[in-house]
Design a protein around this motif. Structure first.
Motif, PDB file in Angstrom:
ATOM      1  N   LEU A  38      62.561  55.242 -30.963  1.00 17.25           N
ATOM      2  CA  LEU A  38      61.991  54.957 -29.648  1.00 17.25           C
ATOM      3  C   LEU A  38      63.039  55.118 -28.546  1.00 17.25           C
ATOM      4  O   LEU A  38      62.700  55.490 -27.415  1.00 17.25           O
ATOM      5  CB  LEU A  38      61.391  53.556 -29.626  1.00 17.25           C
ATOM      6  CG  LEU A  38      60.146  53.369 -30.490  1.00 17.25           C
ATOM      7  CD1 LEU A  38      59.676  51.917 -30.437  1.00 17.25           C
ATOM      8  CD2 LEU A  38      59.020  54.307 -30.053  1.00 17.25           C
ATOM      9  N   HIS A  87      58.322  56.023 -33.431  1.00 21.52           N
ATOM     10  CA  HIS A  87      57.948  54.641 -33.703  1.00 21.52           C
ATOM     11  C   HIS A  87      59.207  53.821 -33.924  1.00 21.52           C
ATOM     12  O   HIS A  87      60.325  54.349 -33.865  1.00 21.52           O
ATOM     13  CB  HIS A  87      57.022  54.569 -34.927  1.00 21.52           C
ATOM     14  CG  HIS A  87      57.631  55.105 -36.182  1.00 21.52           C
ATOM     15  ND1 HIS A  87      57.807  56.451 -36.413  1.00 21.52           N
ATOM     16  CD2 HIS A  87      58.132  54.478 -37.292  1.00 21.52           C
ATOM     17  CE1 HIS A  87      58.365  56.636 -37.593  1.00 21.52           C
ATOM     18  NE2 HIS A  87      58.586  55.460 -38.130  1.00 21.52           N
ATOM     19  N   ASP A  88      59.038  52.551 -34.174  1.00 23.51           N
ATOM     20  CA  ASP A  88      60.161  51.625 -34.314  1.00 23.51           C
ATOM     21  C   ASP A  88      60.837  51.828 -35.671  1.00 23.51           C
ATOM     22  O   ASP A  88      60.582  51.093 -36.624  1.00 23.51           O
ATOM     23  CB  ASP A  88      59.655  50.192 -34.158  1.00 23.51           C
ATOM     24  CG  ASP A  88      60.783  49.173 -34.172  1.00 23.51           C
ATOM     25  OD1 ASP A  88      61.952  49.576 -34.017  1.00 23.51           O
ATOM     26  OD2 ASP A  88      60.497  47.973 -34.344  1.00 23.51           O
ATOM     27  N   ASP A 222      48.772  56.982 -38.725  1.00 24.57           N
ATOM     28  CA  ASP A 222      48.787  57.146 -37.270  1.00 24.57           C
ATOM     29  C   ASP A 222      47.972  58.354 -36.812  1.00 24.57           C
ATOM     30  O   ASP A 222      47.738  58.554 -35.620  1.00 24.57           O
ATOM     31  CB  ASP A 222      50.217  57.213 -36.736  1.00 24.57           C
ATOM     32  CG  ASP A 222      51.020  58.438 -37.194  1.00 24.57           C
ATOM     33  OD1 ASP A 222      50.429  59.491 -37.476  1.00 24.57           O
ATOM     34  OD2 ASP A 222      52.260  58.329 -37.248  1.00 24.57           O
TER      35      ASP A 222
END
Length: 258
Positions: A38, A87-88, A222
């Motif tokens: 991110l 994403h994280d 996702d």
């Protein structure tokens, strides 16, 4: 319908391509052990904003995706190879990271991707990256007026066969110019002498990508991130090129590493 670009229009795409190259060079500089995907995403957002460019990914909603896409770069790790949703995730030593970006500047688009290794490289990961880079070079070498789309596909396939990597045909290269995806489709597997004849003024994104031991893919929950079906590691190399009567012009060429 395929829109042939004038030399002036190709030069405008080259301007965009040089910015895309700068972004991918910067991603290579900052991608390190302990860096969150991110953070890379937000850094690239800042670069795009400062340049006055426009992301081709933001709000992109094709039939194959779970749209709209709300990021400006695709970041795919290890067995992920295409359309990786940032994403994280904190990068680890030995991770394989593919960064893929397309932007527009003053209405003209360029698209490019590179795969790099974070931290300590494994020989098998270096090998598959090298295969995609050599396949891209081979594709560019035959991308000239008078040849055919199949010549590009066959050149990529030949390198994959030499290395022993299977080739998926669901996703490949494509035309681009005023938008990110235009005709024609450019498969990463095919036969020389087949398909549409290349004409000066065509602009193409050529993008060989391989998984180590499978040609099958799966989607993450996702709805975007594409992985090798068997979990084997992957690599992806892409440039935007312009077809001329002579050698193809690479519009997204990065400066050699120091």
């Amino acid at each position: 319908m395929i829109e042939l670009k004038t030399p002036t229009e190709i030069q405008r795409m080259h301007v965009t391509g040089q910015f895309v190259a700068e972004v991918l060079t910067e991603v290579g500089r900052i991608a390190d052990v302990g860096v969150n995907l991110l953070d890379i995403e937000h850094h690239v957002r800042d670069m795009i904003k400062q340049r006055g460019a426009e992301s081709c990914y933001w709000d992109y909603a094709p039939s194959f995706g779970k749209g709209p896409f709300r990021n400006v770069i695709c970041l795919s790790v290890n067995d992920a190879v295409l359309h990786g949703l940032p994403h994280d995730y904190v990068l680890r030593d030995g991770d394989v990271l593919t960064a893929d970006i397309a932007v527009g500047i003053d209405g003209w688009v360029a698209d490019s991707a590179r795969t790099l290794i974070v931290g300590t490289p494994a020989e098998e990961d270096l090998r598959i990256i090298r295969a995609t880079e050599e396949a891209l070079d081979a594709a560019i070498a035959v991308a000239r007026a008078g040849n055919r789309i199949g010549d590009i596909s066959a050149a990529i396939w030949a390198v994959a066969c030499e290395y022993g990597y299977p080739v998926n045909t669901e996703f490949g290269g494509h035309g681009l110019g005023r938008t990110m995806h235009e005709d024609p489709h450019v498969s990463n597997r095919g036969k020389a002498g087949r398909g549409m004849k290349l004409q000066a003024g065509m602009t193409l994104a050529l993008e060989p990508w391989f998984a180590r031991t499978t040609d099958r893919i799966v989607f993450d929950p996702d709805g975007w991130t594409i992985r090798s079906a068997d979990g084997s590691r992957t690599a992806h190399s892409e440039h935007t090129v312009a077809i001329t009567e002579d050698a193809a012009l690479v519009l997204t060429q990065r400066e050699p590493a120091a």
